[in-house]
Design a protein around this motif. Structure first.
Motif, PDB file in Angstrom:
ATOM      1  N   PRO A 193     -72.381  46.357  61.816  1.00  0.00           N
ATOM      2  CA  PRO A 193     -72.681  45.541  63.132  1.00  0.00           C
ATOM      3  C   PRO A 193     -74.029  44.912  63.458  1.00  0.00           C
ATOM      4  O   PRO A 193     -75.070  45.388  62.863  1.00  0.00           O
ATOM      5  N   GLY A 194     -73.894  43.756  63.646  1.00  0.00           N
ATOM      6  CA  GLY A 194     -75.434  42.876  64.157  1.00  0.00           C
ATOM      7  C   GLY A 194     -75.911  42.329  62.951  1.00  0.00           C
ATOM      8  O   GLY A 194     -76.716  41.695  62.985  1.00  0.00           O
ATOM      9  N   ALA A 227     -60.777  44.749  55.400  1.00  0.00           N
ATOM     10  CA  ALA A 227     -61.575  46.136  54.633  1.00  0.00           C
ATOM     11  C   ALA A 227     -62.558  45.547  53.902  1.00  0.00           C
ATOM     12  O   ALA A 227     -63.634  46.396  53.793  1.00  0.00           O
ATOM     13  N   ALA A 228     -62.893  44.441  53.189  1.00  0.00           N
ATOM     14  CA  ALA A 228     -63.869  43.792  52.469  1.00  0.00           C
ATOM     15  C   ALA A 228     -65.063  43.714  53.437  1.00  0.00           C
ATOM     16  O   ALA A 228     -66.254  44.066  53.115  1.00  0.00           O
ATOM     17  N   LEU A 229     -64.774  43.148  54.488  1.00  0.00           N
ATOM     18  CA  LEU A 229     -66.109  42.962  55.390  1.00  0.00           C
ATOM     19  C   LEU A 229     -66.606  43.817  56.121  1.00  0.00           C
ATOM     20  O   LEU A 229     -67.624  44.262  56.126  1.00  0.00           O
ATOM     21  N   SER A 230     -65.568  44.903  56.291  1.00  0.00           N
ATOM     22  CA  SER A 230     -66.120  46.188  56.770  1.00  0.00           C
ATOM     23  C   SER A 230     -67.036  47.114  55.882  1.00  0.00           C
ATOM     24  O   SER A 230     -67.916  47.561  56.203  1.00  0.00           O
ATOM     25  N   GLY A 251     -64.706  42.037  66.224  1.00  0.00           N
ATOM     26  CA  GLY A 251     -64.439  43.476  66.227  1.00  0.00           C
ATOM     27  C   GLY A 251     -65.518  44.481  65.397  1.00  0.00           C
ATOM     28  O   GLY A 251     -65.897  45.326  65.548  1.00  0.00           O
ATOM     29  N   LEU A 252     -65.867  43.590  64.227  1.00  0.00           N
ATOM     30  CA  LEU A 252     -66.907  44.242  63.439  1.00  0.00           C
ATOM     31  C   LEU A 252     -68.440  43.972  64.114  1.00  0.00           C
ATOM     32  O   LEU A 252     -69.380  44.653  63.655  1.00  0.00           O
ATOM     33  N   GLY A 253     -68.649  43.435  65.002  1.00  0.00           N
ATOM     34  CA  GLY A 253     -69.664  42.940  65.465  1.00  0.00           C
ATOM     35  C   GLY A 253     -70.775  42.033  64.870  1.00  0.00           C
ATOM     36  O   GLY A 253     -72.034  42.293  64.830  1.00  0.00           O
ATOM     37  N   VAL A 254     -70.326  41.517  63.722  1.00  0.00           N
ATOM     38  CA  VAL A 254     -71.273  40.700  62.849  1.00  0.00           C
ATOM     39  C   VAL A 254     -71.569  39.573  63.409  1.00  0.00           C
ATOM     40  O   VAL A 254     -70.905  38.892  64.229  1.00  0.00           O
TER      41      VAL A 254
END
Length: 421
Positions: free
Chosen positions: A93-94, A85-88, A114-117
């Motif tokens: 993405p990217g 939740a915090a990272l999102s 999953g977040l594409g970070v």
């Protein structure tokens, strides 16, 4: 010979008397946000104007006050859900995210993928290397795991967070296995948010918390607008009730772990080669064995009352001392320790029981062959082969023994006879 255990740098813990003070402070924060009768009732649903149950909102206010944060949000998914939740809410993405150069905790790696970070690494043990990475200007956010990812990690989370803050980079901390146990959590040290599991703090299954900056928490709430995603009032209240005894419980557990390590280091249990206190995920005792029986030991220890595997690593279900393999992220960094090292967490037990289980388990295993010894025993001997294939027997004169070869024999000839031996 077992491979050497690296030097470890365990995080500071909270003494029992200070833990009592913290427990009282948590109840003071509770009294500030709950009328007495509200502690015996809980609501549910997406309450108009709140978007979550009133009881949940009150528990969030308690946590924010206790940690000295602007706001807090309870989320589903325990610690993993809190981190997700915090990272999102923080990175898209990217977008580059600065992380420590070490194996990433498995569930966090899934979230990042999953977040594409785009992750970029710097060695947090080296503050100059960290400053150099931050000076690039690439990063808005850095992610700091409070407890150790590598056994030899020595960084001070407070120093890492301060360096990031001076560079204008915001921070998220994974405070699982640390919050309520160490003197200050990430948000108390200046991070923008602390993420942790309430299931690991004796709360109900699946409840996590993000505590920190108001803008970040607002985005967490906005993303979690669905009624089905809310932490319901009874879950929140159950988590708060559990927290009221966690500070003292963990202080006692930390004290017992230190006693176990000291007594093992003094040679109290035969069969132990070395010992370390470490924050390998949870604070634990790493026990290096004289024989490579780490894989078998948890199952044997269970016969004498130990827990052979974790449920939530300090969840309400875990009362017996845990005898288990090292964490996956630690083994990713040091796979050579897998057969030689176990981690021991006293949980609610005292040092006497922990040492007694270890002593009896090692005594039981002393009569059992290791996997390597069993493999050697399963190999057919020359006599077995000769008995099965009499025609393959050759007179001794046709193959002189290896030691009968001349000293100047070609290497391939020596190898040929060595192979036959």
């Amino acid at each position: 010979m077992p491979p050497p255990l690296p030097r470890t740098f365990p995080l500071a813990t909270v003494p029992v008397e200070e833990a009592v003070t913290r427990q009282f402070r948590l109840l003071e924060a509770t009294a500030a946000h709950f009328a007495g009768e509200e502690l015996f009732a809980a609501d549910a649903g997406v309450v108009p104007g709140l978007g979550r149950p009133r009881t949940t909102a009150r528990v969030e206010a308690v946590l924010a006050e206790y940690f000295g944060a602007e706001d807090a949000a309870l989320v589903q998914g325990a610690g993993t859900g809190a981190i997700r939740a915090a990272l999102s809410a923080a990175v898209g993405p990217g977008e580059p995210l600065l992380i420590h150069r070490a194996p990433v905790y498995r569930s966090t790696a899934v979230t990042l993928r999953g977040l594409g970070v785009e992750t970029a690494e710097a060695d947090f043990n080296d503050l100059d290397a960290l400053r150099t990475a931050l000076a690039s200007g690439r990063f808005r956010w850095a992610y700091v795991q409070h407890t150790r990812q590598r056994l030899a990690d020595s960084y001070d989370p407070a120093e890492v967070l301060a360096v990031c803050r001076r560079a204008g980079v915001r921070t998220l901390t994974d405070d699982n296995y640390a919050v309520f146990r160490v003197p200050a959590s990430g948000v108390e040290l200046g991070a923008d948010a602390s993420c942790f599991s309430l299931f690991k703090l004796h709360g109900p299954e699946g409840v996590g918390a993000v505590v920190g900056a108001a803008d970040l928490i607002a985005r967490v709430r906005a993303d979690n607008y669905s009624g089905g995603g809310q932490v319901q009032g009874h879950q929140a209240l159950e988590a708060l009730r559990a927290l009221t005894h966690v500070p003292v419980m963990w202080a006692v557990q930390s004290r017992v772990g230190t006693e176990v390590a000291e007594r093992l280091a003094a040679g109290e249990v035969p069969g132990v080669a070395d010992v370390r206190l470490a924050n390998a995920q949870d604070r634990c005792v790493l026990v290096q064995l004289e024989r490579p029986v780490a894989e078998q030991l948890p199952e044997v220890a269970a016969r004498f009352g130990a827990a052979p595997f974790p449920v939530g690593s300090n969840s309400r279900y875990e009362i017996a001392p845990l005898f288990y393999r090292m964490s996956s992220s630690a083994l990713d960094d040091a796979p050579e320790l897998a057969d030689w090292v176990i981690r021991v967490n006293p949980m609610r037990a005292g040092a006497d029981l922990v040492l007694d289980i270890l002593r009896r388990s090692l005594a039981a295993l002393s009569d059992e062959p290791t996997a390597a010894e069993q493999s050697d025993a399963d190999q057919p001997t020359a006599g077995d082969l000769a008995a099965e294939h009499p025609a393959a027997q050759q007179p001794a004169t046709e193959a002189p023994p290896y030691e009968a070869l001349p000293h100047d024999a070609p290497p391939h000839e020596a190898q040929k006879h060595r192979t036959k031996d």
